[in-house]
Design a protein around this motif. Structure first.
Motif, mmCIF file in Angstrom:
data_model
loop_
_atom_site.group_PDB
_atom_site.id
_atom_site.type_symbol
_atom_site.label_atom_id
_atom_site.label_comp_id
_atom_site.label_asym_id
_atom_site.label_seq_id
_atom_site.Cartn_x
_atom_site.Cartn_y
_atom_site.Cartn_z
ATOM 1 N N PRO A 153 0.740 -1.201 0.069
ATOM 2 C CA PRO A 153 -0.017 0.147 0.009
ATOM 3 C C PRO A 153 0.821 1.305 0.128
ATOM 4 O O PRO A 153 0.606 2.210 -0.217
ATOM 5 C CB PRO A 153 -0.830 -0.092 1.304
ATOM 6 N N SER A 154 2.042 0.984 0.414
ATOM 7 C CA SER A 154 3.094 2.330 0.623
ATOM 8 C C SER A 154 4.524 1.812 0.703
ATOM 9 O O SER A 154 4.604 0.583 1.316
ATOM 10 C CB SER A 154 2.553 3.386 1.746
ATOM 11 N N GLY A 155 5.449 2.442 0.589
ATOM 12 C CA GLY A 155 6.919 2.135 0.761
ATOM 13 C C GLY A 155 7.391 1.046 -0.401
ATOM 14 O O GLY A 155 6.607 1.030 -1.465
ATOM 15 N N SER A 156 8.420 0.419 -0.024
ATOM 16 C CA SER A 156 9.047 -0.417 -0.894
ATOM 17 C C SER A 156 8.620 -1.752 -1.051
ATOM 18 O O SER A 156 8.053 -2.587 -0.304
ATOM 19 C CB SER A 156 10.562 -0.634 -0.688
ATOM 20 N N ALA A 157 8.594 -2.604 -2.440
ATOM 21 C CA ALA A 157 7.892 -3.697 -2.307
ATOM 22 C C ALA A 157 8.987 -5.016 -1.833
ATOM 23 O O ALA A 157 10.191 -4.471 -1.739
ATOM 24 C CB ALA A 157 7.763 -4.176 -3.936
ATOM 25 N N LEU A 158 8.714 -6.061 -1.465
ATOM 26 C CA LEU A 158 9.372 -7.045 -0.824
ATOM 27 C C LEU A 158 9.803 -8.049 -2.091
ATOM 28 O O LEU A 158 9.007 -8.046 -3.068
ATOM 29 C CB LEU A 158 8.766 -7.909 0.027
ATOM 30 N N THR A 159 10.908 -8.530 -2.121
ATOM 31 C CA THR A 159 11.140 -9.670 -2.971
ATOM 32 C C THR A 159 10.972 -10.914 -2.352
ATOM 33 O O THR A 159 11.281 -11.357 -0.800
ATOM 34 C CB THR A 159 12.814 -9.624 -3.065
ATOM 35 N N ILE A 160 9.889 -11.640 -2.827
ATOM 36 C CA ILE A 160 9.126 -12.891 -2.279
ATOM 37 C C ILE A 160 10.303 -14.066 -2.592
ATOM 38 O O ILE A 160 10.229 -14.256 -3.471
ATOM 39 C CB ILE A 160 7.572 -13.064 -2.709
ATOM 40 N N PRO A 161 10.713 -14.646 -1.499
ATOM 41 C CA PRO A 161 11.729 -15.851 -1.714
ATOM 42 C C PRO A 161 10.690 -16.840 -2.265
ATOM 43 O O PRO A 161 9.430 -17.089 -1.763
ATOM 44 C CB PRO A 161 12.183 -15.995 -0.280
ATOM 45 N N LYS A 162 11.410 -17.758 -3.261
ATOM 46 C CA LYS A 162 10.588 -18.911 -3.781
ATOM 47 C C LYS A 162 11.745 -19.954 -4.043
ATOM 48 O O LYS A 162 12.676 -19.795 -4.233
ATOM 49 C CB LYS A 162 9.871 -18.396 -4.969
ATOM 50 N N THR A 163 11.015 -21.066 -3.976
ATOM 51 C CA THR A 163 11.574 -22.306 -4.719
ATOM 52 C C THR A 163 10.622 -22.866 -5.571
ATOM 53 O O THR A 163 9.413 -22.928 -5.367
ATOM 54 C CB THR A 163 12.167 -23.429 -3.472
ATOM 55 N N ILE A 164 11.279 -23.594 -6.584
ATOM 56 C CA ILE A 164 10.261 -24.441 -7.489
ATOM 57 C C ILE A 164 10.508 -25.894 -7.512
ATOM 58 O O ILE A 164 11.944 -26.194 -7.632
ATOM 59 C CB ILE A 164 10.424 -23.755 -8.972
ATOM 60 N N ALA A 165 9.585 -26.742 -7.444
ATOM 61 C CA ALA A 165 9.853 -28.044 -7.391
ATOM 62 C C ALA A 165 8.565 -28.546 -8.242
ATOM 63 O O ALA A 165 7.597 -28.911 -7.826
ATOM 64 C CB ALA A 165 9.913 -28.462 -6.016
ATOM 65 N N SER A 166 8.591 -28.473 -9.599
ATOM 66 C CA SER A 166 7.530 -28.501 -10.628
ATOM 67 C C SER A 166 6.719 -29.580 -10.348
ATOM 68 O O SER A 166 7.296 -31.025 -9.846
ATOM 69 C CB SER A 166 7.948 -28.595 -12.095
#
Length: 97
Positions: free
Chosen positions: A39-52
């Motif tokens: 809603p304000s300020g800086s966006a987060l980098t969302i941590p992710k892992t992929i295991a299709s």
């Protein structure tokens, strides 16, 4: 687009998993584009892992209260278009509320 609504406190960290169901035969999830809009300020980098066919993410902690948007779009390894987007609407409240 698929939408989900969540409520979290600012300090909470929540694991979230998306299962990509519309893969073609032999196709796997090669990557995922994840965009956080606060809603304000800086966006987060969302941590992710992929295991299709799964995309595992961690939401939080968030810096500000209010409505946060997290958009997830899987990209397959085949020459097919990107997969449908999943949108998380996250109502972030102060801890203890």
């Amino acid at each position: 687009m698929i939408e989900y609504q969540l409520e979290m406190s600012k300090t909470e960290v929540k694991p979230i998993t998306v299962q990509v169901l519309d893969l073609q035969e032999g196709e796997t999830v090669a990557s995922a584009n994840i965009t956080h809009t606060p809603p304000s300020g800086s966006a987060l980098t969302i941590p992710k892992t992929i295991a299709s066919p799964y995309i595992h993410m961690l939401f939080g902690p968030f810096a500000v209260v209010g409505l946060h948007y997290v958009k997830v779009q899987a990209v397959g390894n085949a020459a097919s278009p990107s997969k449908p987007e999943v949108l998380y609407l996250i109502n972030v409240k102060d801890a203890g509320n």
